[in-house]
Design an enzyme around this catalytic site. Sequence first.
Site, PDB file in Angstrom:
ATOM      1  N   HIS A  51      -3.816   6.007   1.690  1.00 25.06           N
ATOM      2  CA  HIS A  51      -2.622   6.657   2.209  1.00 25.06           C
ATOM      3  C   HIS A  51      -2.238   7.777   1.246  1.00 25.06           C
ATOM      4  O   HIS A  51      -2.688   7.810   0.093  1.00 25.06           O
ATOM      5  CB  HIS A  51      -1.460   5.671   2.307  1.00 25.06           C
ATOM      6  CG  HIS A  51      -1.726   4.516   3.221  1.00 25.06           C
ATOM      7  ND1 HIS A  51      -1.961   3.244   2.756  1.00 25.06           N
ATOM      8  CD2 HIS A  51      -1.787   4.444   4.573  1.00 25.06           C
ATOM      9  CE1 HIS A  51      -2.160   2.434   3.775  1.00 25.06           C
ATOM     10  NE2 HIS A  51      -2.073   3.135   4.894  1.00 25.06           N
ATOM     11  N   ASP A  54      -0.942   6.466  -1.891  1.00 24.78           N
ATOM     12  CA  ASP A  54      -1.926   5.827  -2.764  1.00 24.78           C
ATOM     13  C   ASP A  54      -2.523   6.851  -3.717  1.00 24.78           C
ATOM     14  O   ASP A  54      -2.937   6.519  -4.830  1.00 24.78           O
ATOM     15  CB  ASP A  54      -3.065   5.210  -1.941  1.00 24.78           C
ATOM     16  CG  ASP A  54      -2.630   4.031  -1.101  1.00 24.78           C
ATOM     17  OD1 ASP A  54      -1.858   3.202  -1.597  1.00 24.78           O
ATOM     18  OD2 ASP A  54      -3.064   3.947   0.063  1.00 24.78           O
TER      19      ASP A  54
END
Length: 345
Positions: A51, A54
């Site tokens: 993501h 992340d």
Amino acid sequence: MSDNRGYRFSFGPWNIHEGADPFGPPVRPTVEYAKKLASYKKLGFDAIMLHDDDVVLQIEGKSHAQVLKEAQAFKNMLDDLGLIPEILAPRLWEDARGIDGAFTANDPAIRRWAIDRSKQCADIARVLGTDLMILWLAREGTYIREAKSAITAHRYLIDAINVLLEHDSSIRVSIEPKPNEPMDHAYIPTIGHALALAHQTKDPGRVGGVIETAHAILAGLDPADEMAFALQAGKLWSVHLNDQNGLKYDQDKSFGAANLRSAFNQVRVLEEAGYARFGMVAFDVKAMRTQPADKALAHLDNSRKLFLHLVDKVRSFDTQAEKQLRDQRDYEALEMLVLKHLMGV
């Protein structure tokens, strides 16, 4: 098994987790992020699902220049680890602004925020070196139908995807359907809905889908048939394999753990389409809640190994006998042929 049979595999850092489920707290200690990344190659994985947050932690509030700088540093770390970024996804559903949906929010300011963050996600993807952006439309739906106009909401989704396609001429948008959870009523519950939406965008050739095993099962559908539908259209750009024990919450069991026959058919349809030539196999699986911390990577290793075993089963299946039984319309015998092959008898 000495090789990956031509396949490449990925998972997300969220698949190494603390043992929380929808009904209780974490039961295992947190695993340091760097240790999660270091585990990939040891487990035989080549790529990583990510993501936007992340890649850039605490992404909200950072300038665009700072976001891209941190993305480049993350890319350098992946290069050092020998990992390929498979996909990138904007994580809109965990921000308070997206609680009632982001792209389909009634508030135009929230819709603008969702589009801006997704455009930035595309920029991060370019830095990382992937052109595949996943849209998991997690909260794009309602708890009660009267909360939104569904007709308008679908138009908002098309508008948002069009903006992303215009923002980056190389990005591919892959819609990940799910029928429920966290929303009771999801707008794009199946791959059919996703591809119908794709064909209404400005560049349908750059909009496809990703199928997760559990999501298909939760819709009462067969994951292999959902994959086949997307494959025949040239629109299956990723798969998130796991398993699901019936119509419950999204369990993310290890691949093949609940239904080995279904897992065989999923591998078989990927083999039939030559999927290994153009796609990666991602496992969106979670360790069992009560699994001890020192054994909490086995679900990833087991999923990959089982997939490879099933590749061997598919490739060694007696297709001549299958054809003969099809021609004879002897489906009971055909079923036993499959079952005995899976059992090795």
